[in-house]
Design an enzyme around this catalytic site. Structure first.
Site, short mmCIF file in Angstrom:
data_model
loop_
_atom_site.label_atom_id
_atom_site.label_comp_id
_atom_site.label_asym_id
_atom_site.label_seq_id
_atom_site.Cartn_x
_atom_site.Cartn_y
_atom_site.Cartn_z
N LYS A 45 30.16 -18.72 97.28
CA LYS A 45 29.89 -17.80 98.39
C LYS A 45 30.27 -18.47 99.71
O LYS A 45 30.87 -17.85 100.60
CB LYS A 45 28.41 -17.38 98.39
CG LYS A 45 28.10 -16.41 97.24
CD LYS A 45 26.63 -16.18 97.00
CE LYS A 45 26.45 -15.31 95.74
NZ LYS A 45 25.04 -15.10 95.37
N GLN A 60 19.22 -16.94 97.18
CA GLN A 60 19.76 -16.98 95.81
C GLN A 60 18.64 -16.86 94.78
O GLN A 60 17.67 -17.61 94.82
CB GLN A 60 20.54 -18.30 95.62
CG GLN A 60 21.26 -18.40 94.29
CD GLN A 60 22.38 -17.38 94.13
OE1 GLN A 60 23.17 -17.14 95.03
NE2 GLN A 60 22.45 -16.75 92.97
N ASP A 75 22.37 -8.48 100.26
CA ASP A 75 22.33 -8.25 98.81
C ASP A 75 21.87 -6.82 98.49
O ASP A 75 21.98 -6.38 97.35
CB ASP A 75 21.33 -9.23 98.16
CG ASP A 75 22.01 -10.47 97.59
OD1 ASP A 75 23.20 -10.38 97.25
OD2 ASP A 75 21.34 -11.52 97.48
#
Ligand code: NAD
Length: 283
Positions: A51, A95, A118
């Site tokens: 990422k 994460q 997200d």
């Protein structure tokens, strides 16, 4: 059979984003993603590294908070609060999975919906449900873009989504429904699953079981999307679809690796750019 290359499509997406980011920079607008990772899970660290690499490629700033496994929940929530307040930060990604002593739901709820790249926050999930959203969850959004890239018309098609997770299966079903597919969601308790899969024009497998979908389970000419990332006993990566068998019957199919995976990261970049534009009142 035509292979749908996530590698190629994600490159196109990232190049579009790179161009737009450059245009924003010319207006003195910087795009910044904050990534929070707790613990030492090797797979999570690889995802975070990829990422960050993607951020560099498209021209975003990125800042990483790598916290030890024993970080207290309050400490993590405090960092998220600070990032919510920080006007230079456009996107916040925590994460998953988090260590067991931290309540994942609390953390997801703590991220400002306006920085939730997200798209896991209940506000954003609700907005997807009514079709009026700013951010789409990265993996389903990436899959929609892959299907679009083929020119395949989803309208009126029968689609089976295997898996009902909040991250993939459920939002995926919603996006296909919004494109006028007739969607069947299959899961671990579904009866006669083979029959359901066999009737589908589109099969999206997000099961987490290596090579779950076999050749004799799919209709001739089906479009097959393989979301799975699994390791076989020999250490090799494989998907939820038996590629050798299913590729003989499918009209389109995604490979693993090089299919859905790279799209997930490209869509994270797209959401972060979108957040920066929203924060700067650019439509
Ligand atoms: P999950 O474990 O949360 O969900 C799996 C789903 O499969 C569940 O809803 C369950 O009901 C269903 N299932 C389990 N056994 C089944 C069976 N025998 N028959 C039918 N359904 C069954 O998984 P997830 O987070 O949705 O991920 C699914 C897969 O996709 C995993 O391999 C994961 O690694 C991968 N994944 C890939 C990406 C990517 O970027 N490519 C992103 C997220 C997840």
């Amino acid at each position: 059979m035509k292979l749908i290359s996530g590698k190629e499509v994600s490159q196109i997406v990232k190049d579009e984003i790179k161009k737009e980011t450059q245009q924003l920079l010319e207006k003195q607008i910087k795009v910044k993603l904050a990534v929070v990772i707790v613990g030492d899970d090797p797979a999570s660290h690889i995802y975070v590294r990829n990422k960050k690499k993607a951020c560099e490629y498209v021209g975003f700033e990125s800042v990483e908070y790598a916290l030890p496994e024993d970080t207290a929940e309050d400490e993590l929530l405090e960092i998220i609060d600070k990032l919510n307040e920080d006007e230079t930060v456009n996107g916040i990604l925590c994460q998953l999975p988090l260590p067991k002593h931290i309540d994942e739901k609390k953390v997801i709820n703590a991220i400002s919906p306006l920085k939730d790249v997200d798209a896991f926050h209940p506000v954003n999930v609700g907005k997807i449900m009514i079709g009026d959203y700013d951010f789409l969850p990265c993996t389903p959004a990436g899959i929609m873009r892959l299907i679009e890239s083929t020119g395949y018309d989803v309208n009126g098609k029968d689609c089976v989504v295997i898996g009902r997770s909040n991250i993939v299966g459920k939002p995926m079903s919603m996006l296909m429904l919004q494109k006028n597919a007739t969607v069947t969601i299959c899961h671990s308790r579904t009866s006669n699953i083979n029959e359901k899969i066999k009737n589908a024009d589109i099969v999206i497998a997000a099961v987490g079981i290596p090579e779950f979908v076999k050749g004799d389970m799919v209709k001739d000419g089906a479009l097959v999307i393989d979301v799975g990332i699994n390791r076989k006993e020999d250490g090799k990566l494989c998907g939820d679809v038996d590629f050798d068998e299913v590729s003989k019957k499918a009209s389109y199919i995604t490979p693993v690796p090089g299919g859905v995976g790279p799209m997930t990261i490209a869509m994270l970049m797209q959401n972060t750019l979108k957040a920066a534009k929203l924060h700067n009142n650019i439509t």
